[in-house]
Scaffold this active site. Structure first.
Site, PDB file in Angstrom:
ATOM      1  N   TRP A  58       0.795  -1.218   0.000  1.00  0.00           N
ATOM      2  CA  TRP A  58       0.000   0.000   0.000  1.00  0.00           C
ATOM      3  C   TRP A  58       0.833   1.277   0.000  1.00  0.00           C
ATOM      4  O   TRP A  58       0.375   2.318  -0.452  1.00  0.00           O
ATOM      5  CB  TRP A  58      -0.951   0.033   1.213  1.00  0.00           C
ATOM      6  CG  TRP A  58      -2.055  -0.952   1.132  1.00  0.00           C
ATOM      7  CD1 TRP A  58      -2.173  -2.113   1.850  1.00  0.00           C
ATOM      8  CD2 TRP A  58      -3.207  -0.907   0.282  1.00  0.00           C
ATOM      9  NE1 TRP A  58      -3.325  -2.767   1.507  1.00  0.00           N
ATOM     10  CE2 TRP A  58      -3.981  -2.051   0.537  1.00  0.00           C
ATOM     11  CE3 TRP A  58      -3.655  -0.003  -0.669  1.00  0.00           C
ATOM     12  CZ2 TRP A  58      -5.169  -2.309  -0.110  1.00  0.00           C
ATOM     13  CZ3 TRP A  58      -4.847  -0.265  -1.319  1.00  0.00           C
ATOM     14  CH2 TRP A  58      -5.587  -1.410  -1.034  1.00  0.00           C
ATOM     15  N   PHE A  60       3.467   1.864  -1.695  1.00  0.00           N
ATOM     16  CA  PHE A  60       4.146   2.022  -2.986  1.00  0.00           C
ATOM     17  C   PHE A  60       3.879   3.377  -3.633  1.00  0.00           C
ATOM     18  O   PHE A  60       4.804   4.087  -4.028  1.00  0.00           O
ATOM     19  CB  PHE A  60       3.721   0.898  -3.946  1.00  0.00           C
ATOM     20  CG  PHE A  60       4.208   1.099  -5.351  1.00  0.00           C
ATOM     21  CD1 PHE A  60       5.471   0.662  -5.722  1.00  0.00           C
ATOM     22  CD2 PHE A  60       3.417   1.723  -6.305  1.00  0.00           C
ATOM     23  CE1 PHE A  60       5.939   0.846  -7.023  1.00  0.00           C
ATOM     24  CE2 PHE A  60       3.877   1.909  -7.599  1.00  0.00           C
ATOM     25  CZ  PHE A  60       5.141   1.470  -7.951  1.00  0.00           C
ATOM     26  N   ASP A  61       2.603   3.748  -3.772  1.00  0.00           N
ATOM     27  CA  ASP A  61       2.283   4.992  -4.474  1.00  0.00           C
ATOM     28  C   ASP A  61       2.732   6.214  -3.684  1.00  0.00           C
ATOM     29  O   ASP A  61       3.191   7.208  -4.259  1.00  0.00           O
ATOM     30  CB  ASP A  61       0.801   5.084  -4.862  1.00  0.00           C
ATOM     31  CG  ASP A  61      -0.161   4.783  -3.738  1.00  0.00           C
ATOM     32  OD1 ASP A  61       0.274   4.380  -2.641  1.00  0.00           O
ATOM     33  OD2 ASP A  61      -1.369   4.938  -3.951  1.00  0.00           O
ATOM     34  N   THR A  62       2.665   6.145  -2.354  1.00  0.00           N
ATOM     35  CA  THR A  62       3.160   7.248  -1.534  1.00  0.00           C
ATOM     36  C   THR A  62       4.665   7.411  -1.740  1.00  0.00           C
ATOM     37  O   THR A  62       5.157   8.515  -1.952  1.00  0.00           O
ATOM     38  CB  THR A  62       2.862   7.004  -0.044  1.00  0.00           C
ATOM     39  OG1 THR A  62       1.456   6.936   0.146  1.00  0.00           O
ATOM     40  CG2 THR A  62       3.448   8.101   0.820  1.00  0.00           C
ATOM     41  N   LEU A  65       5.444   9.022  -5.100  1.00  0.00           N
ATOM     42  CA  LEU A  65       5.183  10.462  -5.103  1.00  0.00           C
ATOM     43  C   LEU A  65       6.235  11.230  -4.306  1.00  0.00           C
ATOM     44  O   LEU A  65       6.697  12.290  -4.730  1.00  0.00           O
ATOM     45  CB  LEU A  65       3.786  10.747  -4.539  1.00  0.00           C
ATOM     46  CG  LEU A  65       2.614  10.278  -5.398  1.00  0.00           C
ATOM     47  CD1 LEU A  65       1.308  10.393  -4.616  1.00  0.00           C
ATOM     48  CD2 LEU A  65       2.544  11.054  -6.690  1.00  0.00           C
TER      49      LEU A  65
END
Length: 162
Positions: A58, A60-62, A65
């Site tokens: 979860w 990963f996207d943070t 960015l």
């Protein structure tokens, strides 16, 4: 973002706002929300960023960015319309634990090296040589006949967008 239309439970709203507040205060991010909405990335930015991302859950996207912001890449946020899926099942305690570990790992990495060292000059021939070596078939990079006597230039903007 103020223009977004988000429908979610009070519990999910609290978790989301707390998470984003933690990101802003602990990792000094400037984007609004790391979780809600879609993410798009250019091929150039992917070649630079994806090898740096360590998380495969979860966070990963943070992490993606945060690393894009650290590298000084152009980021564009657009408002979304998002409705919580009431049937969604997330192990909140486990996710919180892993997110905190991820934040700590990323922060330690930030402290271990100056942010200036993370900046990437996408007009550098060395960067484009490395990208060219790892191109996949069907890449978004344009196929072009190169003059061996001139340095390869960034086919897009001066900075990669994420």
């Amino acid at each position: 973002m103020p223009q977004s239309r988000v429908t979610r439970s009070p519990k999910r709203e609290f978790i989301s706002r707390t998470y984003n507040l933690m990101l802003r205060s602990y990792l000094a991010v400037s984007f609004h929300d790391a979780q809600c909405g879609f993410k798009a990335i250019t091929a150039q930015a992917a070649h630079v960023l994806l090898p740096q991302v360590k998380d495969n859950e979860w966070f990963f996207d943070t992490e993606l960015l945060v690393r894009a912001q650290q590298a000084g890449m152009t980021m564009l946020e657009l408002p979304v319309r998002w409705v919580e899926d009431a049937g969604s099942t997330v192990d909140i305690p486990d996710t919180v634990k892993k997110d905190l570990e991820g934040m700590h790992r990323v922060r330690e990495g930030m402290e271990a090296r100056a942010v200036e060292q993370l900046r990437v000059d996408l007009d550098s021939p060395a960067v484009w040589d490395q990208i060219r070596q790892h191109e996949l078939r069907g890449s978004l990079l344009p196929a072009r006949k190169e003059n061996p006597h001139s340095p390869m230039r960034n086919p897009g903007k001066e900075t990669a967008a994420c």
